[in-house]
Write a protein that holds these residues in place. Structure first.
Motif, PDB file in Angstrom:
ATOM      1  N   PRO A  55       0.812  -1.225   0.000  1.00 36.46           N
ATOM      2  CA  PRO A  55       0.000   0.000   0.000  1.00 36.46           C
ATOM      3  C   PRO A  55       0.844   1.274   0.000  1.00 36.46           C
ATOM      4  N   ARG A  56       2.080   1.202   0.520  1.00 35.43           N
ATOM      5  CA  ARG A  56       2.964   2.365   0.476  1.00 35.43           C
ATOM      6  C   ARG A  56       3.333   2.731  -0.950  1.00 35.43           C
ATOM      7  N   LEU A  57       3.185   1.758  -1.847  1.00 37.82           N
ATOM      8  CA  LEU A  57       3.464   1.994  -3.266  1.00 37.82           C
ATOM      9  C   LEU A  57       2.188   2.221  -4.068  1.00 37.82           C
ATOM     10  N   GLY A  58       1.068   2.339  -3.366  1.00 35.08           N
ATOM     11  CA  GLY A  58      -0.209   2.598  -4.038  1.00 35.08           C
ATOM     12  C   GLY A  58      -0.883   1.351  -4.569  1.00 35.08           C
ATOM     13  N   ILE A  59      -0.459   0.167  -4.102  1.00 32.56           N
ATOM     14  CA  ILE A  59      -1.049  -1.096  -4.550  1.00 32.56           C
ATOM     15  C   ILE A  59      -1.932  -1.641  -3.432  1.00 32.56           C
ATOM     16  N   LYS A  60      -3.190  -1.885  -3.743  1.00 28.49           N
ATOM     17  CA  LYS A  60      -4.132  -2.379  -2.750  1.00 28.49           C
ATOM     18  C   LYS A  60      -4.423  -3.861  -2.975  1.00 28.49           C
ATOM     19  N   THR A  61      -4.772  -4.544  -1.889  1.00 26.97           N
ATOM     20  CA  THR A  61      -5.073  -5.982  -1.967  1.00 26.97           C
ATOM     21  C   THR A  61      -6.370  -6.282  -1.237  1.00 26.97           C
ATOM     22  N   THR A  62      -7.185  -7.116  -1.855  1.00 23.06           N
ATOM     23  CA  THR A  62      -8.375  -7.657  -1.200  1.00 23.06           C
ATOM     24  C   THR A  62      -8.126  -9.132  -0.927  1.00 23.06           C
ATOM     25  N   PHE A  63      -8.280  -9.543   0.333  1.00 19.64           N
ATOM     26  CA  PHE A  63      -8.062 -10.935   0.721  1.00 19.64           C
ATOM     27  C   PHE A  63      -9.406 -11.660   0.749  1.00 19.64           C
ATOM     28  N   VAL A  64      -9.438 -12.824   0.093  1.00 19.70           N
ATOM     29  CA  VAL A  64     -10.698 -13.562  -0.034  1.00 19.70           C
ATOM     30  C   VAL A  64     -10.484 -15.032   0.313  1.00 19.70           C
ATOM     31  N   ASP A  65     -11.592 -15.717   0.532  1.00 20.22           N
ATOM     32  CA  ASP A  65     -11.577 -17.174   0.663  1.00 20.22           C
ATOM     33  C   ASP A  65     -11.406 -17.739  -0.743  1.00 20.22           C
ATOM     34  N   ILE A  66     -10.213 -18.237  -1.036  1.00 19.14           N
ATOM     35  CA  ILE A  66      -9.873 -18.630  -2.399  1.00 19.14           C
ATOM     36  C   ILE A  66     -10.659 -19.856  -2.862  1.00 19.14           C
ATOM     37  N   THR A  67     -11.290 -20.562  -1.932  1.00 14.72           N
ATOM     38  CA  THR A  67     -12.067 -21.745  -2.305  1.00 14.72           C
ATOM     39  C   THR A  67     -13.477 -21.390  -2.766  1.00 14.72           C
ATOM     40  N   LYS A  68     -13.859 -20.114  -2.636  1.00 18.93           N
ATOM     41  CA  LYS A  68     -15.201 -19.672  -3.038  1.00 18.93           C
ATOM     42  C   LYS A  68     -15.089 -18.814  -4.309  1.00 18.93           C
ATOM     43  N   MET A  69     -15.411 -19.413  -5.451  1.00 21.75           N
ATOM     44  CA  MET A  69     -15.216 -18.726  -6.732  1.00 21.75           C
ATOM     45  C   MET A  69     -16.062 -17.457  -6.842  1.00 21.75           C
ATOM     46  N   ASN A  70     -17.251 -17.471  -6.245  1.00 20.09           N
ATOM     47  CA  ASN A  70     -18.103 -16.275  -6.316  1.00 20.09           C
ATOM     48  C   ASN A  70     -17.477 -15.107  -5.562  1.00 20.09           C
ATOM     49  N   LYS A  71     -16.813 -15.403  -4.437  1.00 21.86           N
ATOM     50  CA  LYS A  71     -16.156 -14.344  -3.669  1.00 21.86           C
ATOM     51  C   LYS A  71     -14.913 -13.833  -4.389  1.00 21.86           C
ATOM     52  N   VAL A  72     -14.203 -14.734  -5.044  1.00 24.60           N
ATOM     53  CA  VAL A  72     -13.027 -14.334  -5.819  1.00 24.60           C
ATOM     54  C   VAL A  72     -13.433 -13.372  -6.920  1.00 24.60           C
ATOM     55  N   GLU A  73     -14.434 -13.763  -7.696  1.00 23.22           N
ATOM     56  CA  GLU A  73     -14.829 -12.933  -8.837  1.00 23.22           C
ATOM     57  C   GLU A  73     -15.438 -11.608  -8.378  1.00 23.22           C
ATOM     58  N   ALA A  74     -16.170 -11.643  -7.264  1.00 23.74           N
ATOM     59  CA  ALA A  74     -16.793 -10.415  -6.767  1.00 23.74           C
ATOM     60  C   ALA A  74     -15.754  -9.393  -6.312  1.00 23.74           C
ATOM     61  N   ALA A  75     -14.560  -9.858  -5.945  1.00 24.11           N
ATOM     62  CA  ALA A  75     -13.513  -8.955  -5.458  1.00 24.11           C
ATOM     63  C   ALA A  75     -12.750  -8.270  -6.588  1.00 24.11           C
ATOM     64  N   ILE A  76     -12.886  -8.770  -7.802  1.00 22.23           N
ATOM     65  CA  ILE A  76     -12.134  -8.214  -8.932  1.00 22.23           C
ATOM     66  C   ILE A  76     -12.746  -6.888  -9.380  1.00 22.23           C
ATOM     67  N   THR A  77     -11.886  -5.898  -9.590  1.00 28.45           N
ATOM     68  CA  THR A  77     -12.323  -4.580 -10.049  1.00 28.45           C
ATOM     69  C   THR A  77     -11.616  -4.238 -11.356  1.00 28.45           C
ATOM     70  N   ALA A  78     -11.931  -3.074 -11.876  1.00 29.31           N
ATOM     71  CA  ALA A  78     -11.282  -2.616 -13.112  1.00 29.31           C
ATOM     72  C   ALA A  78      -9.784  -2.400 -12.905  1.00 29.31           C
ATOM     73  N   GLU A  79      -9.370  -2.199 -11.651  1.00 25.27           N
ATOM     74  CA  GLU A  79      -7.955  -1.941 -11.352  1.00 25.27           C
ATOM     75  C   GLU A  79      -7.162  -3.221 -11.036  1.00 25.27           C
ATOM     76  N   THR A  80      -7.863  -4.356 -10.962  1.00 28.38           N
ATOM     77  CA  THR A  80      -7.194  -5.608 -10.588  1.00 28.38           C
ATOM     78  C   THR A  80      -6.252  -6.065 -11.697  1.00 28.38           C
ATOM     79  N   LYS A  81      -5.035  -6.415 -11.287  1.00 28.65           N
ATOM     80  CA  LYS A  81      -4.040  -6.900 -12.245  1.00 28.65           C
ATOM     81  C   LYS A  81      -3.601  -8.338 -11.956  1.00 28.65           C
ATOM     82  N   VAL A  82      -3.778  -8.785 -10.698  1.00 31.62           N
ATOM     83  CA  VAL A  82      -3.241 -10.084 -10.285  1.00 31.62           C
ATOM     84  C   VAL A  82      -4.247 -10.827  -9.415  1.00 31.62           C
TER      85      VAL A  82
END
Length: 399
Positions: free
Chosen positions: A120-147
């Motif tokens: 975050p000090r470099l302006g990069i934000k992260t959302t942590f999700v339950d990786i076993t739940k595909m709906n939660k993974v996809e819901a966390a993706i935004t237009a700014e998501t790269k990884v």
């Protein structure tokens, strides 16, 4: 024929400078040229087989990189001085200020700390999700998501990432799927399941002797070239270079990885089944009681089994500490972090490898005080080991 990573490692053959069966180690930080033009071309990356400076590349690092790329079925690989020395340049190469990462919530504590506290000090934000739940993974993706970032088998809870499904989501949103495969070398080939970039801490199973710290990034030639670019490559400019002597050491140990992984997996499965039958709360991907067992069974190369990592919950931190100290005194292993050693290693991850994760978040993800993470060793008589461990547990009232 089905891809078998051990075969690809086996087929690599190098001759040392004087005909040795091991490639010669170039113990030099800098290299000479017969002409200034060749030096210029090498610096620009236009000359194969020539070396300029060992932070750029060295023969030993390239040999090891080729072997690890073969293991992970990628075009190229770049070795680094540590696992974090592989992870952080990858994420910084893919992301800049204003970008976003979606990550599994259960990952190695150092990676979590980098994503939560440093990036975050470099302006990069992260959302942590339950990786076993595909709906939660996809819901966390935004237009700014790269990884989209995950571990094949998560540290320390041993959750299984559905890499094929995650890869489909990543491709749908035109983002990169980065997979840390440290817990499952040979067993799982993430690129074959759709991952873009695969990372390992070489410190663990691949080296296997707890005497070297190292990392590797396996990916396309284009991405590896970008990491090593002299003008804007994160691996080049941040300088996490692996020493040539260490590269040569890891290369030698890599050749026995297939033998070791089979024994680690065999021993862990044996102990997991016995202790579960004894009524303990055991988490191991090879057990049918594991929530990801059926998925993982479709992902692995069965020859190498379900891996050498398991957890047992003994109820409290005090009881966990007592048990680990007793097992160490009985020469069953070491109270130590890391994994992949020939002896069993055990630790309470909430106060060690995952201590960077705040207590409330540990609680939310199910990381309990009494959880012990075991890296099961290469014990020859695993029944003897089981009986000795069980005696320790009976002595402390755990069984």
């Amino acid at each position: 024929m089905k891809f078998n990573p051990a075969d690809d490692i086996q087929d690599l053959q190098y001759f040392g400078e004087f005909g040795g069966v091991n490639p010669s180690i170039s113990d030099s930080s800098t290299y000479t040229f017969l002409s200034a033009k060749t030096m210029f071309d090498t610096f620009e990356g236009n000359t194969d087989g020539c070396y300029l400076y060992s932070r750029h590349s060295s023969p030993s690092n390239l040999y090891l990189g080729q072997a690890l790329a073969a293991m992970e079925a990628t075009e190229a690989a770049n070795v680094a001085a540590s696992g974090m020395g592989a992870i952080t340049p990858v994420l910084l190469q893919l992301c800049g200020s204003g970008d976003h990462i979606v990550s599994s919530r259960t990952i190695y504590g150092g990676t979590y700390a980098f994503l939560k506290n440093f990036s975050p000090r470099l302006g990069i934000k992260t959302t942590f999700v339950d990786i076993t739940k595909m709906n939660k993974v996809e819901a966390a993706i935004t237009a700014e998501t790269k990884v989209l970032y995950c571990e094949t088998v998560s540290n320390p809870l041993l959750e299984i990432a559905d890499i094929a499904s995650l890869a489909k989501i990543a491709k749908k949103h035109n983002i990169k799927l980065v997979v840390d495969n440290t817990f499952s070398p040979l067993s799982v080939s993430p690129v074959k399941l759709g991952a873009d970039i695969v990372i390992h801490s070489l410190t663990k199973y691949i080296n296997g002797s707890s005497d070297t710290v190292g990392g590797v990034t396996c990916a396309s030639q284009e991405f590896i070239d970008s990491l090593k670019n002299v003008n804007n490559g994160a691996s080049m400019l941040l300088g996490p270079t692996m020493d040539s002597l260490r590269s040569a050491s890891v290369m030698k140990n890599l050749r026995t990885l297939h033998i070791r992984m089979k024994q680690h997996s065999h021993n862990a499965m044996y102990l997991a089944e016995r202790f579960e039958n004894d009524g303990l709360k055991v988490v191991y991907p090879g057990l049918k009681s594991h929530s990801g067992h059926n998925l993982y069974a479709t992902m692995i190369n069965p020859e190498y089994g379900f891996g050498g990592m398991m957890t047992i919950d003994v109820g409290s931190l005090d009881k966990a500490n007592e048990l680990m100290e007793l097992m160490q005194s009985q020469k069953l292993g070491y109270l130590a972090v890391s994994l992949g050693f020939y002896k069993t290693l055990f630790s309470a991850p909430g106060t060690s490898t995952s201590s960077e994760i705040p207590l409330e978040e540990q609680e939310a993800m199910g990381l309990t005080d009494g959880l012990i993470r075991f890296s099961i060793g290469l014990d020859n008589n695993i029944e003897r080991t089981y009986q000795m461990m069980k005696e320790c547990m009976v002595e402390l009232g755990i069984l």
